[in-house]
Design a protein around this motif. Structure first.
Motif, short mmCIF file in Angstrom:
data_model
loop_
_atom_site.label_atom_id
_atom_site.label_comp_id
_atom_site.label_asym_id
_atom_site.label_seq_id
_atom_site.Cartn_x
_atom_site.Cartn_y
_atom_site.Cartn_z
N GLY A 71 0.80 -1.22 0.00
CA GLY A 71 0.00 0.00 0.00
C GLY A 71 0.84 1.27 0.00
N LYS A 77 -6.71 0.63 -2.67
CA LYS A 77 -6.28 1.98 -3.01
C LYS A 77 -6.33 2.22 -4.51
CE LYS A 77 -3.23 3.24 0.82
NZ LYS A 77 -1.86 3.58 1.21
N TYR A 102 -4.57 0.42 -6.90
CA TYR A 102 -3.34 0.15 -7.62
C TYR A 102 -3.30 -1.28 -8.12
CZ TYR A 102 -1.05 4.29 -5.59
OH TYR A 102 -0.70 5.56 -5.24
N ARG A 135 -9.61 7.04 6.60
CA ARG A 135 -9.96 8.46 6.63
C ARG A 135 -11.22 8.72 7.42
NH1 ARG A 135 -8.10 12.02 1.74
NH2 ARG A 135 -6.03 11.12 1.54
N ASP A 164 -10.40 8.27 11.11
CA ASP A 164 -9.59 9.38 11.60
C ASP A 164 -10.42 10.65 11.73
OD1 ASP A 164 -7.20 8.29 12.26
OD2 ASP A 164 -6.24 8.65 10.32
N GLY A 165 -11.40 10.79 10.84
CA GLY A 165 -12.27 11.95 10.92
C GLY A 165 -12.93 12.07 12.28
N LEU A 191 -9.51 11.36 15.36
CA LEU A 191 -8.51 12.44 15.45
C LEU A 191 -9.19 13.81 15.40
CD1 LEU A 191 -5.48 11.28 13.24
CD2 LEU A 191 -5.85 11.00 15.68
N ARG A 194 -10.62 17.31 16.27
CA ARG A 194 -9.95 18.25 17.18
C ARG A 194 -10.66 18.41 18.52
NH1 ARG A 194 -6.52 23.24 14.86
NH2 ARG A 194 -5.94 23.30 17.04
N LEU A 229 -9.81 13.81 21.94
CA LEU A 229 -9.34 13.58 23.30
C LEU A 229 -10.39 12.95 24.21
CD1 LEU A 229 -6.91 16.44 24.36
CD2 LEU A 229 -6.46 14.01 24.16
N PHE A 266 -0.23 10.69 18.98
CA PHE A 266 -0.41 11.90 18.19
C PHE A 266 -1.27 12.92 18.94
CE2 PHE A 266 -3.11 14.10 15.00
CZ PHE A 266 -2.12 14.73 14.26
N LEU A 267 -2.36 12.42 19.55
CA LEU A 267 -3.27 13.32 20.27
C LEU A 267 -2.61 13.96 21.49
CD1 LEU A 267 -6.51 11.12 20.24
CD2 LEU A 267 -6.21 13.30 19.07
N MET A 269 6.58 10.12 13.17
CA MET A 269 5.95 8.83 13.37
C MET A 269 4.91 8.56 12.30
SD MET A 269 3.96 7.69 16.80
CE MET A 269 2.58 8.71 16.34
N GLU A 270 4.92 7.34 11.82
CA GLU A 270 3.92 6.96 10.83
C GLU A 270 2.60 6.68 11.53
OE1 GLU A 270 4.93 3.36 8.81
OE2 GLU A 270 3.07 3.34 7.68
N LEU A 271 1.50 7.12 10.93
CA LEU A 271 0.19 6.73 11.43
C LEU A 271 -0.31 5.64 10.48
CD1 LEU A 271 -1.51 10.17 12.26
CD2 LEU A 271 -0.24 8.66 13.79
#
Lengths: 710, 80
Positions: A94, A126, A128, A284, A287-288, A291, A293, A297, A385-386, A494-496
């Motif tokens: 990927g 993805k 490909y 995505r 993460d929406g 993650l 804002r 948390l 990350f948070l 750092m990779e997520l």
């Protein structure tokens, strides 16, 4: 059957599915998994396939073969010095662009290669597709499409290994990553000098690799060749000339060229059917929310709450079973063994000590179930990350948050959980501050003392102790990162990884691994610790009694049976127990070191409790019970013990004592895990000395200031 | 030295794309970033931002990379 053995090194990026693939290849019979970062012992696993013994060496997940991190060094040294027969390069299909960067360096190390194009299912999602045959010829090695989680392509990989082994072509097919003309000229010149300095020692591919690394300014390679002043000087001059003619640094020129090579290669073998709907991937969407804002948390805190709630509520059931089991076992053993020292040692020393610790096993298993799930699903990286901004303020890494919170349960699994932190410095700090987090074993002490001295505000006092533990942990983190732990602040790069549903086997494997670690520790340190503690309490058997207990017992026994008589006998027995403890080796040691604690207002009794707490903090309350001749069955809820304590200590000293117990040296189990995870006794020494001094100073401050006010 | 006129990764708006022109900073940082695909000419898009504005997540070469703003400011983008 035969002794045909072939060594295969498994190399790839973190999150490329290396561990899963390795487990799929070996059938996960003897799982090893995540590399122990500090102890750098490489464990190989063996697979039998078509008459060959394949020795599979699992190397840590890396992005590059520089010598920057210990993981990269392990990987590089292994390929460079031990020359495995085949390098099995796991590629994350990927994100091939990035995966192939490591490949360009593997090519230069000159070992035969097999490529596992892993997670092709994700790649197809993805949009490909890859022309595997062309990729294979361009990378000079077979490319096998795999989906490790579904064991797809596993047999084909093993077949490819055997095919190379059978053909006897264990030499590298010549392939070079092409560089810009000036770079190539410089490589040629340096390579020639390297070959001259090491006549007959290296194949040309090896000397080319060394030349490239030298020109890249690789510290480890420069150190290895340090004795050849001429070569070092030559490299310095070449680097200087190159960076001046190109107005860019040499390492960047190399990196650009490698990505140029990758770009050219992928433009020939990869096609993309861009499907805009598919681009809105699952990751995505997740993460929406996760993650977000404002939501991010609170959601994270909810997951944390869920983790602890489950750990303690669900964990309570098996804990009861273990407790009951240990009780039955202890009684059975006590029934079988004849009275005497051996029985005392086994029942009161070993079974009590080991049983008291093993009871935490369910908590550890459940906690690590969550942690493995977070880590395998990709959420752990998001939590770092948070929280990184907050943690960074205290010199900690975002990933240190979860281990810190786990410290409220038990510092042992918490310190083990710091393994998820890559940066050596950030990890060491996270380990060293963890014992300040108030583990649940210290709670009984605070309940006892808060109840005895501050009855109306008991809850508030315990809460304040917890707050203090956080303040001290974070404050120490700042202090350690500024003055003690060397090394610059490593960048938070750092990779997520994409969200992935963790496979049950991977989660179970992580849980089993942690449980095994814990059980090993119980079998080792706790066993020895509780034996020693028992011995010191039980010996010498005969002490110079202040009163003739035997005569007094006999006198009491002679009286008519009554409740008063039984109470008097019990009281006398407790009295004898207390005096025996005072005159035992433990009591003698406590009397000897008591002067150190005298300025804090602690007497020999408190000192004894402090010493026993080194084995496990839970023991402190039990020790007080014996010391105040209350009988060992007294608990922190016991009123008589509270009264005895309150009669013997003033509230200021009690507060100082609570703070001292909170901070002073980690228990033996934690010490053992610090030694292993931080990599040496010197860090254990530091940790003990640091926490002891801090505890002493704070307790002294409380006694002095409090004494002046009250 | 960056001044007000240079555009860096830290200046991207959510969803905005930039192309890497140059990376400042120590050799160590450059090596780490280049190993992760941050080399000249690569396209980077800003994705999520952590609750306190730092770190941020970027889309680069088909994966997500998180960087602190401190590092992002060292990555210079091609002129705006």
């Amino acid at each position: 059957m035969t002794n045909k053995t072939i060594t295969v090194a498994l190399v790839g990026n973190p999150n490329a599915g290396k561990t899963t693939l390795s487990n799929a290849l070996t059938g996960a019979k003897d799982s090893v998994g995540n590399y122990p970062r500090v102890t750098v012992s490489k464990r190989a696993r063996e697979i039998q396939h078509k008459g060959w013994t394949i020795k599979l060496v699992d190397l840590p997940g890396i992005y590059s073969l520089t010598s920057q991190s210990p993981e990269e060094r392990i990987g590089r040294d292994f390929i460079q010095d031990e020359r495995p027969d085949i390098v099995l390069n796991v590629l994350d299909a990927g994100s091939l662009d990035r995966s192939l960067f490591l490949t360009t360096q593997l090519i230069e190390m000159g070992r035969p290669r097999i490529y596992a194009l892993n997670m092709v299912d994700e790649m197809r999602k993805k949009g490909y597709s890859i022309d595997t045959a062309s990729l294979s010829s361009m990378l000079a090695g077979p490319v096998i499409e795999t989906v490790a989680t579904k064991k797809q392509g596993v047999t084909e990989l093993l077949d490819a290994v055997v095919a190379i082994a059978d053909s006897g072509q264990l030499d590298d097919k010549p392939l070079q990553v092409p560089y810009d003309g000036h770079l190539e000229d410089a490589i040629d010149r340096v390579q020639k000098t390297v070959a001259e300095l090491h006549p007959g020692e290296f194949e040309s591919v090896q000397s080319r690799w060394m030349a490239i690394k030298l020109l890249e300014g690789d510290d480890e390679m420069l150190r290895r060749e340090g004795e050849h002043g001429l070569l070092i000087e030559m490299v310095r001059r070449e680097r200087f000339d190159l960076s001046h003619t190109h107005s860019d640094e040499v390492e960047i020129m190399f990196a650009d060229a490698r990505y140029g090579f990758i770009h050219g290669l992928l433009s020939e073998v990869r096609t993309r059917s861009l499907d805009p709907e598919r681009r809105l991937s699952q990751t995505r969407l997740l993460d929406g929310v996760l993650l977000h804002r404002t939501l991010g948390l609170p959601l994270f805190l909810f997951f944390m709450w869920l983790m602890f709630e489950t750990t303690f509520t669900v964990g309570a059931y098996p804990m009861d079973w273990i407790d009951a089991g240990v009780g039955v076992f202890s009684e059975t053993v006590a029934g079988i063994l004849p009275d005497g020292m051996v029985k005392d040692l086994i029942v009161d020393g070993i079974i009590a000590g080991v049983g008291g610790t093993i009871i935490f096993l369910p908590n550890i298993v459940i906690l690590f179930f969550f942690l493995a799930f977070f880590s395998e699903s990709g959420y752990l990286a998001r939590s770092a990350f948070l929280l990184d901004r907050v943690m960074h303020t205290f010199g900690l890494h975002g990933k240190a948050f979860i281990p810190l919170i786990m410290g409220f349960g038990c510092n042992v699994p918490a310190i083990m959980a710091t393994r998820t932190i890559e940066s050596e410095k950030a990890r060491l700090i996270a380990i060293l501050v963890n014992p300040f987090m108030c583990c649940s074993a210290r709670l009984p002490v605070f309940i006892l003392f808060a109840g005895a001295f501050f009855a109306q505000w008991a809850g508030t006092i315990v809460f304040m102790i917890y707050m203090l533990s956080i303040v001290i942990a974070l404050g120490s983190a700042i202090f350690l990162s500024k003055y003690v732990v060397r090394g610059g602040d490593e960048a938070f790069v750092m990779e997520l990884p994409p969200y992935r549903m963790p496979s049950l086997s991977a989660v179970l494997y992580h849980m089993w691994d942690k449980a095994k670690d814990f059980l090993k520790k119980v079998a080792g340190v706790i066993l020895v610790g509780s034996t020693v503690l028992w011995f010191m309490q039980a010996f010498p058997k005969e002490v110079a009694w202040s009163v003739d207990y035997d005569t007094q017992f006999a006198a009491l026994e002679a009286q008519a049976e009554s409740a008063e008589r039984d109470a008097a006998i019990a009281k006398l027995a407790n009295e004898q127990g207390r005096e025996h403890l005072e005159k035992s080796y433990l009591g003698t040691v406590a009397h000897t070191v008591a002067p150190i604690f005298a300025p804090l207002g602690f007497d020999w009794r408190d000192t004894t409790a402090i010493l026993t707490g080194l084995v496990a903090k839970e023991v402190v309350v039990a020790s007080y019970a014996v010391i105040y001749a209350q009988g060992a069955e007294e608990t922190e809820e016991s009123n008589s013990l509270r009264e005895a304590l309150a009669a013997n200590m003033n509230p200021v000293v009690a507060l100082a004592f609570m703070v001292f117990i909170l901070i002073y040296a980690p228990c033996v189990a934690t010490i053992a895990v610090i030694r292993r995870e931080a990599g040496g006794w010197h860090w254990v020494g530091f940790s003990v000395a640091f926490s002891m001094s801090l505890a002493w100073l704070l307790a002294f401050g409380i006694t002095t200031i409090g004494g002046a006010i009250v | 030295m960056s001044n007000m006129n240079t555009l860096t990764l830290a200046d991207l708006k959510p969803g905005q794309e930039g192309v890497v022109q140059m990376i400042n900073g120590t050799a160590d940082l450059k090596r780490r970033l280049s190993a992760l695909g941050l080399v000249n000419g690569v396209k980077v898009t800003l994705g999520h931002t952590a609750p306190l504005g730092d770190p941020r997540a970027y889309e680069v070469l088909d994966y997500t990379l998180s960087l602190r703003n401190e590092e992002a400011r060292k990555i210079v983008l091609q002129g705006a």
